[in-house]
Design an enzyme around this catalytic site. Structure first.
Site, PDB file in Angstrom:
ATOM      1  N   TYR A   1      31.600   7.077  11.351  1.00 18.91           N
ATOM      2  CA  TYR A   1      31.964   8.102  12.326  1.00 18.91           C
ATOM      3  C   TYR A   1      31.141   9.348  12.052  1.00 18.91           C
ATOM      4  O   TYR A   1      31.332  10.020  11.036  1.00 18.91           O
ATOM      5  CB  TYR A   1      33.458   8.397  12.216  1.00 18.91           C
ATOM      6  CG  TYR A   1      34.077   9.039  13.437  1.00 18.91           C
ATOM      7  CD1 TYR A   1      33.316   9.409  14.540  1.00 18.91           C
ATOM      8  CD2 TYR A   1      35.443   9.265  13.487  1.00 18.91           C
ATOM      9  CE1 TYR A   1      33.895   9.983  15.651  1.00 18.91           C
ATOM     10  CE2 TYR A   1      36.037   9.850  14.597  1.00 18.91           C
ATOM     11  CZ  TYR A   1      35.266  10.210  15.673  1.00 18.91           C
ATOM     12  OH  TYR A   1      35.843  10.792  16.778  1.00 18.91           O
TER      13      TYR A   1
ATOM     14  N   LYS B   1      29.482   5.567  15.493  1.00 18.06           N
ATOM     15  CA  LYS B   1      30.306   6.301  16.459  1.00 18.06           C
ATOM     16  C   LYS B   1      29.984   7.783  16.351  1.00 18.06           C
ATOM     17  O   LYS B   1      29.976   8.348  15.254  1.00 18.06           O
ATOM     18  CB  LYS B   1      31.793   6.070  16.184  1.00 18.06           C
ATOM     19  CG  LYS B   1      32.703   6.815  17.157  1.00 18.06           C
ATOM     20  CD  LYS B   1      34.173   6.565  16.858  1.00 18.06           C
ATOM     21  CE  LYS B   1      35.035   7.331  17.870  1.00 18.06           C
ATOM     22  NZ  LYS B   1      36.479   7.149  17.614  1.00 18.06           N
TER      23      LYS B   1
END
Length: 312
Positions: free
Chosen positions: A144, A170
């Site tokens: 992330y 992400k």
């Protein structure tokens, strides 16, 4: 044991809408397992690409490692193979490894690696943190890119070279230059997903960079609308996307932006508005005010984004 090998999981996730179920808390502040099972059952009844348990919208940052493991296990058991369930790993490196191993033991299909806790770090340190977590599990791992975990394209490439189970990137930064570097250098070795809040706002432009999917928080309470929005994005229907942004998403953002931390609180407010109360958020977040909840409820009704028959 995971059903998908890491690269199989990447293929399964990249062409479907993804979401992060909220975690319901009772009046005593403890996890309400019955309501969570009911929510996962409802969320799994639609054609969703994958569910990330104990993530950001699920208030994973407020869960103990034991609670996080329990939430992931409940999600896996309730989804019962209808959709992939992924766990989350956060905190310091040791805690993230603990989360990863617990998620794998609970039967999760993959893992989202959240930023490390409360410290600045440079690329070499970030690489070693992510590498330690990837090396601790056989699950497919998605990093992330947000907060203090901003991965350079070279760091992403080094991580991909070291660990075949590193499968996804992400993004919650929205730096187009950085994303271009990451996607051009790493190509189809990874799949890329949008994670900016609220992701629907950025979905169409980021699709052009190869982000074929994104995480939808509003899927929690208006799943039909969220799925229709995703279909419009993937079909490049600019008119339909613009209409939905105007009708619901942008007014929703106006309410979300009234207080810090409302990105999660407004989702639980939405659950309450559609008759699926998931309780309060845990501190340090705060619930929507009565006026903000009333405004959100009115918006949901007037924007016609939730079937009346499901209100209860």
């Amino acid at each position: 044991m995971a059903t998908y090998a890491p690269q199989e999981l990447a293929v399964a996730l990249k062409d479907g809408l993804l979401s992060f179920p909220v975690t319901p808390f009772g009046g005593d502040g403890e996890i309400d397992e019955e309501r969570y099972r009911d929510h996962i059952d409802w969320q799994s009844s639609f054609q969703i690409g994958g569910l990330f348990a104990a993530g950001g919208t699920g208030e994973g940052f407020s869960l103990t490692p034991e609670e996080s493991a329990r939430v992931v296990r409940l999600a896996v058991e309730t989804a019962a193979g209808r959709t992939p369930v992924l766990g989350s790993a956060g905190g310091n490196t040791a805690q993230a490894i603990q989360n990863a191993r617990a998620a794998e033991a609970a039967g999760a299909e993959g893992l989202l690696l959240l930023p490390p806790y409360l410290t600045e770090c440079d690329q070499d340190g970030l690489l070693e943190h992510a590498s330690a977590v990837c090396g601790s599990t056989s699950l497919g791992v998605i990093v992330y890119n947000r907060g203090n975990a901003v991965y350079s394209a070279q760091t992403v490439a080094r991580l991909a070279e070291r660990h075949p189970n590193f499968i996804g990137f992400k993004d919650a930064i929205g730096d187009i230059e950085q994303l271009t570097h990451v996607t051009v250098l790493n190509g189809d070795r990874l799949f890329y997903l949008g994670g900016l809040p609220t992701a629907e706002t950025f979905a169409l432009p980021l699709l052009q960079l190869g982000m074929s999917t994104y995480s939808s928080a509003m899927y929690n309470f208006v799943p039909e609308f969220a799925l229709a929005f995703y279909r419009d994005v993937r079909s490049l229907d600019h008119a339909a996307v613009t209409e939905k942004l105007s009708r619901f998403v942008l007014p929703y953002l106006d309410i979300r932006d009234r207080a810090k931390g409302y990105g999660v609180s407004i989702v639980k407010g939405g659950m309450k508005a559609v008759g699926r109360d998931m309780g309060s958020v845990r501190a340090p977040l705060q619930d929507l005010t009565a006026q903000d909840l009333a405004d959100l409820s009115t918006l949901i009704k007037t924007a016609d984004v939730h079937p009346e028959g499901d209100l209860r």
